[in-house]
Structures are given as structure tokens and as C-alpha cells.
Design a protein around this motif. Structure first.
Motif, PDB file in Angstrom:
ATOM      1  N   VAL A  60      93.700  39.141  26.697  1.00 29.95           N
ATOM      2  CA  VAL A  60      94.371  39.477  25.437  1.00 29.95           C
ATOM      3  C   VAL A  60      95.357  40.606  25.723  1.00 29.95           C
ATOM      4  O   VAL A  60      94.973  41.641  26.281  1.00 29.95           O
ATOM      5  CB  VAL A  60      93.373  39.917  24.346  1.00 29.95           C
ATOM      6  N   ARG A  61      96.619  40.403  25.350  1.00 28.13           N
ATOM      7  CA  ARG A  61      97.660  41.395  25.621  1.00 28.13           C
ATOM      8  C   ARG A  61      98.453  41.707  24.358  1.00 28.13           C
ATOM      9  O   ARG A  61      98.769  40.803  23.577  1.00 28.13           O
ATOM     10  CB  ARG A  61      98.624  40.897  26.696  1.00 28.13           C
ATOM     11  N   ALA A  62      98.784  42.977  24.184  1.00 33.65           N
ATOM     12  CA  ALA A  62      99.653  43.377  23.082  1.00 33.65           C
ATOM     13  C   ALA A  62     101.042  42.807  23.317  1.00 33.65           C
ATOM     14  O   ALA A  62     101.539  42.809  24.445  1.00 33.65           O
ATOM     15  CB  ALA A  62      99.717  44.894  22.994  1.00 33.65           C
ATOM     16  N   VAL A  85      79.619  38.391  27.475  1.00 40.56           N
ATOM     17  CA  VAL A  85      80.982  38.887  27.679  1.00 40.56           C
ATOM     18  C   VAL A  85      80.940  40.087  28.616  1.00 40.56           C
ATOM     19  O   VAL A  85      80.205  41.044  28.374  1.00 40.56           O
ATOM     20  CB  VAL A  85      81.631  39.318  26.345  1.00 40.56           C
ATOM     21  N   GLU A  86      81.720  40.003  29.695  1.00 43.73           N
ATOM     22  CA  GLU A  86      81.807  41.115  30.647  1.00 43.73           C
ATOM     23  C   GLU A  86      83.268  41.516  30.795  1.00 43.73           C
ATOM     24  O   GLU A  86      84.097  40.718  31.236  1.00 43.73           O
ATOM     25  CB  GLU A  86      81.244  40.732  32.015  1.00 43.73           C
ATOM     26  N   ILE A  87      83.589  42.741  30.404  1.00 42.24           N
ATOM     27  CA  ILE A  87      84.963  43.233  30.534  1.00 42.24           C
ATOM     28  C   ILE A  87      85.267  43.463  32.005  1.00 42.24           C
ATOM     29  O   ILE A  87      84.539  44.163  32.708  1.00 42.24           O
ATOM     30  CB  ILE A  87      85.167  44.525  29.723  1.00 42.24           C
ATOM     31  N   MET A  88      86.370  42.886  32.473  1.00 38.34           N
ATOM     32  CA  MET A  88      86.757  43.000  33.879  1.00 38.34           C
ATOM     33  C   MET A  88      87.793  44.087  34.093  1.00 38.34           C
ATOM     34  O   MET A  88      87.810  44.775  35.114  1.00 38.34           O
ATOM     35  CB  MET A  88      87.280  41.650  34.379  1.00 38.34           C
ATOM     36  N   SER A  89      88.695  44.241  33.143  1.00 37.82           N
ATOM     37  CA  SER A  89      89.673  45.331  33.201  1.00 37.82           C
ATOM     38  C   SER A  89      90.209  45.568  31.799  1.00 37.82           C
ATOM     39  O   SER A  89      90.240  44.651  30.976  1.00 37.82           O
ATOM     40  CB  SER A  89      90.813  45.011  34.168  1.00 37.82           C
ATOM     41  N   ALA A  90      90.614  46.795  31.536  1.00 38.14           N
ATOM     42  CA  ALA A  90      91.137  47.135  30.215  1.00 38.14           C
ATOM     43  C   ALA A  90      92.123  48.287  30.325  1.00 38.14           C
ATOM     44  O   ALA A  90      91.899  49.243  31.057  1.00 38.14           O
ATOM     45  CB  ALA A  90      90.002  47.514  29.263  1.00 38.14           C
ATOM     46  N   SER A  91      93.233  48.146  29.609  1.00 39.03           N
ATOM     47  CA  SER A  91      94.227  49.205  29.505  1.00 39.03           C
ATOM     48  C   SER A  91      94.365  49.535  28.024  1.00 39.03           C
ATOM     49  O   SER A  91      94.869  48.711  27.244  1.00 39.03           O
ATOM     50  CB  SER A  91      95.568  48.731  30.089  1.00 39.03           C
ATOM     51  N   GLU A  92      93.888  50.713  27.629  1.00 43.01           N
ATOM     52  CA  GLU A  92      93.834  51.050  26.205  1.00 43.01           C
ATOM     53  C   GLU A  92      95.200  51.474  25.669  1.00 43.01           C
ATOM     54  O   GLU A  92      96.034  52.025  26.393  1.00 43.01           O
ATOM     55  CB  GLU A  92      92.815  52.168  25.987  1.00 43.01           C
ATOM     56  N   GLY A  93      95.399  51.205  24.378  1.00 45.04           N
ATOM     57  CA  GLY A  93      96.625  51.634  23.718  1.00 45.04           C
ATOM     58  C   GLY A  93      96.579  53.124  23.417  1.00 45.04           C
ATOM     59  O   GLY A  93      95.502  53.745  23.406  1.00 45.04           O
ATOM     60  N   GLU A  94      97.710  53.718  23.150  1.00 48.19           N
ATOM     61  CA  GLU A  94      97.783  55.167  22.938  1.00 48.19           C
ATOM     62  C   GLU A  94      97.073  55.606  21.665  1.00 48.19           C
ATOM     63  O   GLU A  94      96.552  56.718  21.592  1.00 48.19           O
ATOM     64  CB  GLU A  94      99.245  55.614  22.910  1.00 48.19           C
ATOM     65  N   ILE A 117      90.968  42.100  29.871  1.00 45.49           N
ATOM     66  CA  ILE A 117      90.567  40.854  30.525  1.00 45.49           C
ATOM     67  C   ILE A 117      89.044  40.842  30.626  1.00 45.49           C
ATOM     68  O   ILE A 117      88.441  41.826  31.045  1.00 45.49           O
ATOM     69  CB  ILE A 117      91.185  40.728  31.934  1.00 45.49           C
ATOM     70  N   ALA A 118      88.434  39.744  30.230  1.00 49.21           N
ATOM     71  CA  ALA A 118      86.974  39.643  30.249  1.00 49.21           C
ATOM     72  C   ALA A 118      86.544  38.258  30.707  1.00 49.21           C
ATOM     73  O   ALA A 118      87.275  37.272  30.550  1.00 49.21           O
ATOM     74  CB  ALA A 118      86.400  39.935  28.863  1.00 49.21           C
ATOM     75  N   GLU A 119      85.342  38.203  31.249  1.00 52.76           N
ATOM     76  CA  GLU A 119      84.722  36.929  31.586  1.00 52.76           C
ATOM     77  C   GLU A 119      83.749  36.586  30.465  1.00 52.76           C
ATOM     78  O   GLU A 119      82.925  37.426  30.078  1.00 52.76           O
ATOM     79  CB  GLU A 119      83.976  37.009  32.916  1.00 52.76           C
ATOM     80  N   VAL A 120      83.854  35.382  29.937  1.00 54.29           N
ATOM     81  CA  VAL A 120      82.936  34.916  28.898  1.00 54.29           C
ATOM     82  C   VAL A 120      82.151  33.748  29.488  1.00 54.29           C
ATOM     83  O   VAL A 120      82.737  32.746  29.907  1.00 54.29           O
ATOM     84  CB  VAL A 120      83.679  34.466  27.630  1.00 54.29           C
ATOM     85  N   SER A 121      80.845  33.896  29.547  1.00 53.25           N
ATOM     86  CA  SER A 121      80.019  32.869  30.183  1.00 53.25           C
ATOM     87  C   SER A 121      78.964  32.342  29.219  1.00 53.25           C
ATOM     88  O   SER A 121      78.449  33.065  28.371  1.00 53.25           O
ATOM     89  CB  SER A 121      79.341  33.431  31.442  1.00 53.25           C
ATOM     90  N   GLN A 172      91.403  47.695  39.212  1.00 57.48           N
ATOM     91  CA  GLN A 172      91.080  49.052  39.619  1.00 57.48           C
ATOM     92  C   GLN A 172      89.922  49.660  38.829  1.00 57.48           C
ATOM     93  O   GLN A 172      89.557  50.806  39.027  1.00 57.48           O
ATOM     94  CB  GLN A 172      92.297  49.968  39.464  1.00 57.48           C
ATOM     95  N   ASP A 173      89.295  48.865  37.961  1.00 53.51           N
ATOM     96  CA  ASP A 173      88.274  49.431  37.080  1.00 53.51           C
ATOM     97  C   ASP A 173      86.974  49.787  37.795  1.00 53.51           C
ATOM     98  O   ASP A 173      86.217  50.638  37.328  1.00 53.51           O
ATOM     99  CB  ASP A 173      87.985  48.459  35.926  1.00 53.51           C
ATOM    100  N   GLU A 174      86.689  49.110  38.898  1.00 50.35           N
ATOM    101  CA  GLU A 174      85.467  49.410  39.650  1.00 50.35           C
ATOM    102  C   GLU A 174      85.737  50.471  40.714  1.00 50.35           C
ATOM    103  O   GLU A 174      86.847  50.584  41.237  1.00 50.35           O
ATOM    104  CB  GLU A 174      84.932  48.136  40.324  1.00 50.35           C
ATOM    105  N   LYS A 175      84.731  51.257  41.067  1.00 52.47           N
ATOM    106  CA  LYS A 175      84.891  52.265  42.110  1.00 52.47           C
ATOM    107  C   LYS A 175      84.857  51.654  43.503  1.00 52.47           C
ATOM    108  O   LYS A 175      85.264  52.280  44.470  1.00 52.47           O
ATOM    109  CB  LYS A 175      83.794  53.326  41.975  1.00 52.47           C
ATOM    110  N   SER A 176      84.333  50.441  43.593  1.00 49.37           N
ATOM    111  CA  SER A 176      84.226  49.749  44.872  1.00 49.37           C
ATOM    112  C   SER A 176      85.427  48.843  45.101  1.00 49.37           C
ATOM    113  O   SER A 176      85.761  48.008  44.257  1.00 49.37           O
ATOM    114  CB  SER A 176      82.932  48.916  44.911  1.00 49.37           C
ATOM    115  N   GLN A 177      86.086  49.024  46.258  1.00 47.99           N
ATOM    116  CA  GLN A 177      87.209  48.157  46.610  1.00 47.99           C
ATOM    117  C   GLN A 177      86.754  46.710  46.708  1.00 47.99           C
ATOM    118  O   GLN A 177      87.463  45.792  46.301  1.00 47.99           O
ATOM    119  CB  GLN A 177      87.808  48.613  47.948  1.00 47.99           C
TER     120      GLN A 177
END
Length: 355
Positions: free
Chosen positions: A110-112, A141-150, A158-162, A252-257
Motif C-alpha cells: 500500500v503506497r500513498a 499479517v506480518e509487516i515486512m517494511s514500512a515508511s511512516e508519513g510525517e 509492505i506486508a505478507e498476508v498468509s 532495511q527493517d530487520e537488524k540482520s542483513q
């Protein structure tokens, strides 16, 4: 009318699978048969119910010749004439070619879009709507990455829905969603129009998409944004470029490469797989008069009008005057079910006598 030969073949195949399962077959073959048996079971049951009703009607027609039984026979014929069309339609729907991806999990993006801060807030509303709907369906639902609005919401999430049948239910959500409302950031009470884009990508299996290492460029870099001491100290962020298609995914959301790379590859596979599916859909659509699920992300598919508490899906001209329930996820199924029904009707019409 479905041909009796087609119905006979369905039952013949069902009986054959059932018989083979009861014989001495290897484990791999048994697993394959079990899957086919599960798929055929509801079809066979519907076919037998339809054939049984047809046989009852034929018997009632014969009974009309008996004066003592004629009245009862006419009542039976009337009842069966009302039931048979619904039974036949159920068989027709079950015999429609299945979308191989219907049972897949999905990557939901989902993108603005246009509208600045209000678009990000609306993207947040849409994601919460889907998350609530997923919960009602028993999906994860597992959020994979998120960029919050101001000011809240999301620039991108972006999320995985299983779960069971996720793509079958959600596949018509791809496109531009438009909102008309007075933004919380607006001081003079004017109604603004903004938009968010939704992409629903079925998760591919390894055999669906073959990605070779030579076709990838993988860059690692330091994460930016929230993250405390972790930020700018380790190169854990990953950006993968698929050279043949130019598809780029960054995580980049996880600390592990390692975890970021695994998530990026999952999203990359889903995007490439969906692009291939879209090509096939466009080819098939050229042979059809209309198509509910074009998958075109630039297509405006739905408008959420808050002043009038109205949600309109422009593809099927359906308007629900219950925006609050829809945006909360509670009444979203009414919209999705209508889209599925319209798609089924179109495919039945396209197949015609082929059934």
C-alpha cells in the motif's frame, strides 16, 4: 446446460482417484492424489446433487400420467424447477478453470499517492482495513517494511498476508483507491481528494520463477531512519536489482542483513511473478469483452466518499452506503464477494457452451 458427458467424466475421475488412493501407492503419489481428491470432492458432490434432482424430476414427469399421483407430481415438478437452476449454477462455478494462485499467500503493498500528508493517512486507513479483514478471515499479517508519513499513516507499507484462499479473496484490490474527505490537516473544512495505490501480489513457489544469481545485483548499505544505536553502524540494509527486468527491492527493517535479503528476495519473486501473470491476463482480456481484475495499478478502482458515507467500486458500479463499516474491515467482504461473483459471471459467459 452442462453436457452430461462432462458430468460423467468428473465423476469418473473422482471415483478413479478414490480407488487409486485405496491401493498400494507410494507416498509421493498418495500426496498428489489426496490433493486432487480434496479438489474434486465438492465438485463430485454438487454433480451428484444436480443429477439426483434431474432424476427426481424425470420420475415426477412419469407420475403425471397417474391421476392419483398427478397433483403430487406437479408440486414436485414446481419445487424441482425452482431448485435445478441453482444446483446447475453451483456445478458450473465449480467447473470453472481455477486460478493456480488462488490458494497462495500474498504480498500486500500500500503506497500513498497524490495528496501529500492526507494520502499517507489514507494509505494507513487502507492497511488497517485489510489487517482487520484478515483477522476476521483468520489470516496472519506480518509487516515486512514500512515508511511512516510525517503526520501519520504510511508513505509505503509492505506486508505478507498468509492463510487459506488469501489471493482468491484479495486479488481484485490492486489499483488506485481514491478518498474524498475533509483532511485532519485542513483548517477551512474543504473536501480534498487524494489517493493511495494497492498492489496484491501472489507469493510464487520456487518452481514458478527461476532467478539466477548472475541476474542479480545485490548492494548492502547502512540502514537509515529509526533504529537507535543500530543505525549507521552496520551494513544490514539490502537492495536487490533484477537486471533483466530492472525490478528493484530494498529492505532495511530487520537488524540482520540475512533477514533483509530473504525478505527482499520474497518481494522480488512476487513482483516478477505478478508481472508474468499480468502479461497473460492482458492476452486473455483481449479475447473478452470486460474484465473485473485487470490488475492495472494505475486504474482507479474505488472511491471512498466520507461526507456521504459512500463507497463505490467503479468496475462493477457497486455503491455501499456504509463507508464506516467498510473502512473498518467489517463490511469489506460484501464488496469483495460482489467482485468475485462478477468475475465468475464473466468467465461463465466467456466459456459458454464449453462447459
Amino acid at each position: 446446460m452442462i453436457s452430461s458427458d462432462r458430468l460423467h467424466k468428473v465423476l469418473e475421475r473422482f471415483d478413479s482417484v478414490q480407488s487409486e488412493m485405496n491401493s498400494d501407492v507410494g507416498r509421493e503419489r498418495f500426496v498428489s492424489l489426496s490433493k486432487e481428491f480434496a479438489e474434486l470432492s465438492p465438485v463430485a458432490a454438487a454433480v451428484r446433487a444436480f443429477q439426483s434432482a434431474q432424476a427426481e424430476r424425470d420420475e415426477a414427469e412419469v407420475m403425471l400420467a397417474d391421476k392419483d399421483m398427478a397433483a403430487m407430481a406437479r408440486e414436485e415438478i414446481t419445487r424441482l424447477d425452482e431448485e435445478l437452476p441453482a444446483l446447475e449454477r453451483q456445478v458450473q462455478l465449480l467447473l470453472l478453470p481455477k486460478d493456480a494462485a488462488d490458494e497462495r499467500n500474498i504480498i500486500l503493498e500500500v503506497r500513498a499517492g497524490t495528496g501529500g500528508d492526507e494520502a499517507a493517512l489514507f494509505a494507513g486507513d487502507l492497511f488497517r482495513m485489510y489487517a482487520r479483514y484478515a483477522s476476521l478471515q483468520g489470516w496472519q499479517v506480518e509487516i515486512m517494511s514500512a515508511s511512516e508519513g510525517e503526520v501519520g499513516g504510511y508513505k509505503e507499507i509492505i506486508a505478507e498476508v498468509s492463510g487459506r484462499g488469501v489471493f482468491a479473496k484479495m486479488k481484485f484490490e490492486s489499483g488506485v483507491h481514491r478518498v474524498q474527505r475533509v483532511p485532519a490537516t485542513e483548517g477551512d473544512g474543504r473536501i480534498h481528494t487524494s489517493a493511495a495505490t494497492v498492489a496484491v501480489l501472489p507469493e510464487p513457489e520456487e518452481v514458478d520463477i527461476v532467478i539466477e544469481d548472475k541476474d542479480l545485483r545485490i548492494d548492502v548499505y547502512r540502514a537509515s531512519g529509526a533504529g537507535g544505536q543500530h543505525v549507521n553502524k552496520t551494513e544490514s540494509a539490502v537492495r536487490i536489482t533484477h537486471l533483466p527486468t530492472g525490478t528493484v527491492v530494498a529492505q532495511q527493517d530487520e537488524k540482520s542483513q540475512h533477514k533483509n535479503k530473504a525478505r527482499a528476495m520474497l518481494i522480488l519473486r512476487a513482483r516478477i511473478y505478478e508481472n508474468e501473470r499480468a502479461k497473460l491476463d492482458r492476452e486473455r482480456a483481449a479475447e473478452r469483452k470486460g474484465q473485473v481484475g485487470s490488475g492495472d495499478r494505475s486504474e482507479r478502482i474505488r472511491t471512498y466518499n466520507f461526507p456521504q458515507s459512500r463507497v463505490t467500486d467503479h468496475r462493477i458500479n457497486l455503491t455501499l452506503h456504509k463507508l464506516d463499516q467498510v473502512i473498518a474491515g467489517d463490511a469489506l467482504d460484501e464488496m469483495l464477494s460482489a467482485l468475485v461473483a462478477e468475475d465468475q459471471a464473466e468467465r461463465l459467459a466467456a466459456l459458454g457452451d464449453d462447459l
